[in-house]
Design a protein around this motif. Structure first.
Motif, PDB file in Angstrom:
ATOM      1  N   ARG A 161       3.658   1.419  -1.322  1.00 11.65           N
ATOM      2  CA  ARG A 161       4.230   1.492  -2.663  1.00 11.65           C
ATOM      3  C   ARG A 161       3.249   2.177  -3.616  1.00 11.65           C
ATOM      4  N   LYS A 162       2.018   1.743  -3.546  1.00  7.76           N
ATOM      5  CA  LYS A 162       1.040   2.331  -4.451  1.00  7.76           C
ATOM      6  C   LYS A 162       0.724   3.756  -4.052  1.00  7.76           C
ATOM      7  N   ALA A 163       0.826   4.022  -2.769  1.00  7.62           N
ATOM      8  CA  ALA A 163       0.607   5.395  -2.328  1.00  7.62           C
ATOM      9  C   ALA A 163       1.665   6.324  -2.909  1.00  7.62           C
ATOM     10  N   HIS A 165      11.095   6.224  -9.621  1.00  7.82           N
ATOM     11  CA  HIS A 165      10.407   6.771 -10.789  1.00  7.82           C
ATOM     12  C   HIS A 165      10.253   8.278 -10.651  1.00  7.82           C
ATOM     13  N   LEU A 190       2.438  15.088 -10.693  1.00  5.54           N
ATOM     14  CA  LEU A 190       2.348  15.321 -12.133  1.00  5.54           C
ATOM     15  C   LEU A 190       1.193  16.249 -12.474  1.00  5.54           C
ATOM     16  N   ILE A 238       0.835  -1.197   0.000  1.00  7.12           N
ATOM     17  CA  ILE A 238       0.000   0.000   0.000  1.00  7.12           C
ATOM     18  C   ILE A 238       0.866   1.242   0.000  1.00  7.12           C
ATOM     19  N   TYR A 270       2.959  10.559  -6.740  1.00 10.81           N
ATOM     20  CA  TYR A 270       3.622  10.954  -7.972  1.00 10.81           C
ATOM     21  C   TYR A 270       2.611  11.526  -8.950  1.00 10.81           C
ATOM     22  N   LYS A 271       1.459  10.890  -8.989  1.00 12.26           N
ATOM     23  CA  LYS A 271       0.398  11.393  -9.868  1.00 12.26           C
ATOM     24  C   LYS A 271      -0.015  12.792  -9.449  1.00 12.26           C
ATOM     25  N   PHE A 272      -0.172  12.973  -8.139  1.00 15.36           N
ATOM     26  CA  PHE A 272      -0.502  14.311  -7.648  1.00 15.36           C
ATOM     27  C   PHE A 272       0.535  15.300  -8.152  1.00 15.36           C
ATOM     28  N   LEU A 300       3.118   5.995  -5.726  1.00  9.83           N
ATOM     29  CA  LEU A 300       2.745   6.274  -7.110  1.00  9.83           C
ATOM     30  C   LEU A 300       1.595   7.269  -7.184  1.00  9.83           C
ATOM     31  N   ALA A 301       0.691   7.155  -6.220  1.00  8.19           N
ATOM     32  CA  ALA A 301      -0.416   8.104  -6.199  1.00  8.19           C
ATOM     33  C   ALA A 301       0.105   9.513  -5.966  1.00  8.19           C
TER      34      ALA A 301
END
Lengths: 179, 956
Positions: B27-29, B68, B38, B25, B34-36, B31-32
């Protein structure tokens, strides 16, 4: 090429991409290299098609220049081996009838266009946990409230579906093309 | 840990904070997050700390996910994350050393994707940064060593490693090892690895062209490889090693490929057109020029030539038909030339149709005026073939009122040619672009006209230097230079003023383009190809082309070389050399000719660097010879190379740069002479049809701007003494003459001469009176910071009536400062009156004592390390300068810094404070911020220079 970019190219363009990619890949012998320079359709010179050929199946990833070609080739291998483990001797029919599962697996490997997990055991473990959840709850179509409570109780990772905030226009390694 | 998510998660139905203990979780957080980042990088500034936390997470997966993010952020701004280099290196060391849990292994390679990602990050961090690079040498070495080639994925790591080694600040040991690894790729039987090997070679080739020599046979084999992708990569490689000697062969190969690929590959962007449209504006201007030359001169077989040309014309017409596509300017120029020359080969489409297409392009706003000039030239060439030409008329109408002088010029030429069809046909014959035309270089046909004008009372022509003197002597004359560009007063008048002034006026036209973009240099190369000292060149060039294909001397040596490599590879192969083999070697020798030697390495087209813009001296000379002839023989050449005017700009820039080149100056004069000769005529364009030659008008338009004033009020000094002074001053740059004090009887003015070894102050005392001045004595008060020495040469204390006398002092700076005053007084006595004493003072700035320090990049590196005093500062640039080239130009021009090298977005500059205190400047451009870094052996100098830099860059 399902899910190339969430919400971006319209259906027909997606179909066109799949068609053209298929033609490009199909023409190629086995003894030439597994990389293809992208045409204008997939975003221009910065993008590459990297494919692997397994019997009747082609796995094509479309990546931008910030990915390592050989790395992606091996990632395809990991993906396919994972499929094999999850479906137990995978064949075309498995993929056709369980497209949703294929996508879950892919989502474990690649998320938001980025390689997230390359550890096969880990991926398989997550998928199995997900399967267990599905069975106990009677599928994902069950009422959202029940799904939520299930997640709460079992501490299981259904998160991706919830926080996957649509892909932006970044590199998207992609599963595509089942023949 | 992730507040942001915590805030948003409750809405999604997740309140259990314990979730965050789960790795997957977290880990996926990440990435989330990272999306923010971006989606709205500015609104989530505070999550950067979270990224760092993720990087240090105890779970490898979370850490890998954060890479990333870092990869992307470092790609955008590498300097902001240099401090993390150590962390990345440590992580990589641990991974390579097998410190990770075993289940991260893939085919017994520890976390290969993680390694790849880390290597990529290090590559970005270490680029052009020695200090950071030094941190990673060890781990890279270990990676290279550890990679046992037993699996595909190790090759992936190795490839990244090699790429990184060649991208960061070089270390010879590592380079050697990396070169060996590239060999493994290139020689591998696996086609994927071969592809990567070729790709690696294309990266490497710019730094080490000899590496291509080692693998030349493999490269040749790849040229004939059945896989078009491999072939394309090989061509890409060849394109990088293109130099003057092998260009013909390489372009031929590309054209061959073009024909083949037409059948076997649908995506036509793998062709020459692709090279142009993709490489476009950044590519070496040689390429399109050589392509054009090849088209024009053709091969041996005439019908094949025609086919090729027809093919080119047709493909370009199809390309032009595509709506809403933007091609690079250079590609459009190539198109317009080809269409202009060879449209007559078309059967179906009439010249009118082609003209219509060109006209449509002309009306496009996104096309530069330089390209438009090419387009008009093409239309001009097509006009004689067209039957009806409404469009031509419309074009003339629109462009004769164009604000762009150059375009207007071309339009007028077209107009007058259009009115005289016969002349036009003789001037623009079909398919004669390679043939010479006889030209009256002395312009004797103008003699009668000149005589007529003179008899009607026109002022006789004055050579340039004469006008220059007059101008200098008119102390308060009108300023004919454009406002705001009078920088010539600070450093570029006098000896260089012809260049300086014309630069000024050119800049007002298109300052963005001058010499910065390589675009304008295209012309230069083009002309160089067609015209030379002895006249028209192509015949000779084609001869050299033949030589390239089979150079008798070098070929042998290279074949030897090849033999050796073959023997190494496989002795039996060398023994049974088939005919085919020999052919390949012949090809190899022609392809790789000139790669080994130092001199030609310089000619290698580094498409992505800007260092090209300062051409070497020898090239400048060539350019001059080209210009000289083109200026004299200007008939057809003015059409096949539409913008001689831009070419001039280039030339002037070179002139500025290579200021001491006498030959240049001489030519500048003669050229000016030519320009102003036509000036004294009525507008030439109107006479065009009478005089049969369109030539001189090309210059006329441009020269008008700086026509020097012909005032007669030479008030200050007698011409003779000034002339002699000027002679001396012409060797160095000097400032304008400024009056420091003035009385009824005399006036005192001064100017600075920036000599190489000192500042020479010259005071001119001129006697305005009818009787002589006696006891003239000028003294300079000793000043704290200066060492002042009187120069010999003037001892008589008497100035005759209406005469001028000068006093010279050389000034040296004792210790650095920003600005200082030099004061003194002058004594004199008129006959029968008492002595007068006048005081005066002159302002001196630090910049008066700064001279360029001409050193090599290596010396720069050594000096840089040896200096202890450094100053770093970020300076915001004014908008007009917010780009590396313009910033560089400003520094070079205003501060007199020597440009040592340009590496990517960084520049190295060097100067010295007289007598000999060196100061080095390293700078880097980020957006509109200039990061300056001074180092010097003197503790105060960097500060003062920084101040000056700030002043200049901020435009105050």
């Amino acid at each position: 090429m399902p899910g190339l970019q969430a919400g971006s190219p319209p259906e027909e363009i997606q179909q066109q991409i799949v068609r053209e990619t298929f033609h490009l890949v199909l023409k190629r012998d086995d003894n030439i290299c597994n990389f293809l320079e992208g045409g204008s359709l997939i975003g221009g010179a910065d993008y590459k098609l990297i494919y692997r050929h397994y019997a009747t199946l082609y796995f094509v990833f479309c990546v931008d220049s910030s990915e390592s070609e050989l790395g992606i080739l091996d990632l395809i291998q990991v993906f396919v081996e994972t499929l094999d483990k999850c479906f137990e001797n995978v064949c075309e029919l498995d993929l056709i009838f369980h497209m949703d599962k294929v996508h879950y697996i892919l989502q474990e490997v690649v998320m938001g266009g980025m390689v997230l997990e390359t550890n096969m055991n880990e991926i398989v473990a997550q998928i199995e946990a997900q399967n267990r959840l599905e069975k106990s709850e009677g599928g994902l179509s069950a009422a959202p409230a029940r799904a939520v409570s299930a997640v709460k109780n079992m501490n299981l990772p259904e998160i991706p579906r919830n926080i996957n905030i649509g892909d932006l226009n970044i590199k998207v390694p992609n599963l595509s093309q089942f023949v | 840990m992730y507040n942001l998510l915590r805030e948003s998660l409750p809405q999604m139905g997740f309140e259990d904070e314990q979730l965050f203990c789960k790795e997957i979780i977290r880990r996926k957080a990440v990435l989330a997050l990272y999306k923010f980042h971006l989606i709205a990088p500015n609104q989530v500034q505070h999550i950067h700390i979270k990224f760092q936390k993720a990087l240090c997470d105890r779970d490898v997966g979370v850490m890998a996910a954060s890479l990333h993010i870092y990869h992307r952020m470092i790609k955008e701004n590498s300097s902001g994350y240099k401090d993390l280099t150590g962390s990345f290196v440590t992580i990589l060391k641990q991974v390579v050393g097998g410190k990770l849990p075993v289940d991260f292994n893939y085919h017994s390679v520890p976390a290969p994707w993680l390694q790849i990602q880390l290597l990529r990050i290090l590559r970005l961090l270490g680029k052009d940064d020695q200090r950071t690079s030094e941190l990673m040498y060890d781990v890279l070495d270990e990676s290279l060593r550890r990679a046992e080639l037993n699996h595909n994925v190790t090759y992936a790591i190795l490839f990244e490693c090699v790429h990184t080694v060649y991208s960061i600040y070089p270390k010879s040991e590592l380079l050697e090892k990396a070169a060996k690894c590239i060999g493994k790729f290139v020689l591998s039987p696996k086609i994927n690895l071969k592809y990567l090997g070729l790709k690696a070679l294309t990266y490497v080739i710019q730094q080490d062209p000899t590496l291509a020599l080692q693998h030349q046979m493999t490269i040749i084999e790849c040229l004939d490889h059945p896989d078009p992708i491999i072939k394309r990569e090989t061509l890409e490689l060849l394109y990088r090693i293109t130099n003057a000697q092998n260009i013909t062969v390489i372009v031929q190969k590309m054209l061959e490929y073009l024909h083949q690929s037409k059948e076997e590959y649908i995506i036509v962007n793998l062709t020459m057109n692709a090279v142009f449209s993709v490489g476009g504006d950044v590519m070496n201007p040689d390429i399109p020029n050589n392509f054009l030359r090849l088209l024009a001169e053709g091969f041996d077989d005439e019908t094949e030539d025609q086919q090729l040309r027809l093919y080119a014309v047709q493909s370009y017409l199809t390309l032009l038909d595509v709506e809403n596509v933007f091609y690079p300017q250079r590609f459009l120029q190539v198109m317009s030339w080809v269409l202009g020359e060879y449209s007559y080969l078309l059967d179906k489409e009439t010249p009118e149709e082609v003209i219509t297409k060109l006209y449509k392009l002309l009306m496009n706003d996104s096309i530069s005026s330089e390209t438009k000039a090419w387009l008009i030239a093409a239309v001009t060439k097509l006009t004689p073939q067209a039957h009806s030409s409404n469009i031509v008329e419309r074009l003339i109408q629109e462009f004769t009122v164009s604000l762009d002088t150059c375009l207007r010029q071309h339009a007028f030429e077209l107009k007058h040619l259009y009115e005289n069809a016969e002349l036009m046909k003789s001037l623009l014959p079909l398919n004669k672009s390679c043939e010479d035309m006889v030209v009256d270089a002395s312009l004797s046909f103008l003699d009668s006209h000149v005589a007529e004008a003179l008899s009607q009372g026109a002022a006789p022509y004055k050579p340039h230097h004469q006008r220059q003197e007059e101008k200098l002597s008119q102390e308060k004359g009108l300023n004919f230079e454009p406002y705001g560009l009078s920088f010539s007063s600070s450093g570029f008048t006098g000896r260089q003023s012809p260049a300086g002034i014309s630069l000024g006026s050119d800049i007002s036209g298109n300052s963005a383009e001058i010499g910065l973009k390589e675009t304008s240099s295209l012309k230069l190369e083009g002309i160089q190809k067609l015209w030379g000292k002895e006249g028209y060149l192509p015949k000779k060039e084609s001869k050299t082309g033949d030589e390239t294909e089979a150079p008798p001397v070098s070929q042998e040596s290279i074949i030897e070389n090849v033999d050796q490599t073959i023997t190494k590879k496989d002795p039996s192969q060398a023994l049974t050399q088939s005919k085919e083999e020999k052919e390949k070697q012949l090809l190899a020798s022609s392809l790789f000719v000139g790669l080994g030697s130092e001199s030609t390495v310089n000619l290698l087209g580094k498409a992505d660097t800007i260092s090209h813009k300062f051409r070497r001296k020898s090239k400048v000379k060539e350019a001059i010879s080209g210009e000289k002839t083109s200026a004299h023989n200007m008939t057809r050449s003015s059409f096949s190379s539409p913008t001689n005017v831009t070419y001039e700009e280039d030339y002037y820039l070179d002139n500025l740069r290579d200021g001491r080149d006498k030959e240049l100056e001489k030519f500048a004069l003669s050229e000016e002479l030519l320009g102003s000769e036509s000036l004294s005529e009525p507008p030439l364009v109107e006479k065009l049809s009478e005089c049969q030659q369109p030539a001189p008008s090309l210059f006329a338009d441009d020269m008008e701007v700086f026509h020097p004033p012909r005032s007669t009020s030479a008030s200050l000094a007698s011409e003779s003494s000034l002339a002699s002074l000027l002679e001396e001053t012409t060797e160095h740059m000097h400032s304008d003459l400024t009056e420091v004090c003035n009385t009824e009887t005399m006036s005192l003015s001064s100017y600075k001469i920036w000599k190489d070894d000192c500042l020479l102050m010259v005071w001119l005392v001129s006697n305005k009176n009818g009787s002589e001045l006696e006891g003239v004595n000028l003294e300079i008060a000793p000043a704290e910071n200066f060492k002042i020495t009187e120069q010999p040469g003037c001892c008589l204390p008497i100035i005759e009536a209406e005469n001028t006398k000068n006093f010279q002092y050389s000034v040296q700076m004792e210790k650095p400062f920003t600005e200082g005053n030099l004061s003194g007084f002058i004594n004199y006595q008129m006959m029968n009156t008492h002595a007068v004493q006048l005081e005066f003072s002159v302002n001196l700035s630090l910049l008066d004592f700064i001279r360029p320090l001409k050193i090599s990049t290596e010396d720069f590196g050594k000096l840089w390390l040896s200096f202890a005093n450094d100053v770093k500062q970020n300076v915001k640039m004014s908008e007009s300068q917010a780009a590396l080239p313009s910033a560089l130009k400003t520094l070079q021009r205003k501060l007199r810094l020597h440009v040592v090298d340009i590496i990517g977005s960084e520049g190295l500059l060097a100067c010295q404070l007289l007598p000999s205190i060196p100061c080095l400047l390293h700078f880097r451009v980020h957006g509109d911020v200039l990061a300056l870094w001074f180092r010097s052996s003197c503790s105060t100098l960097p500060d003062y220079l920084l101040y000056q830099c700030q002043k200049v860059m901020e435009g105050s």
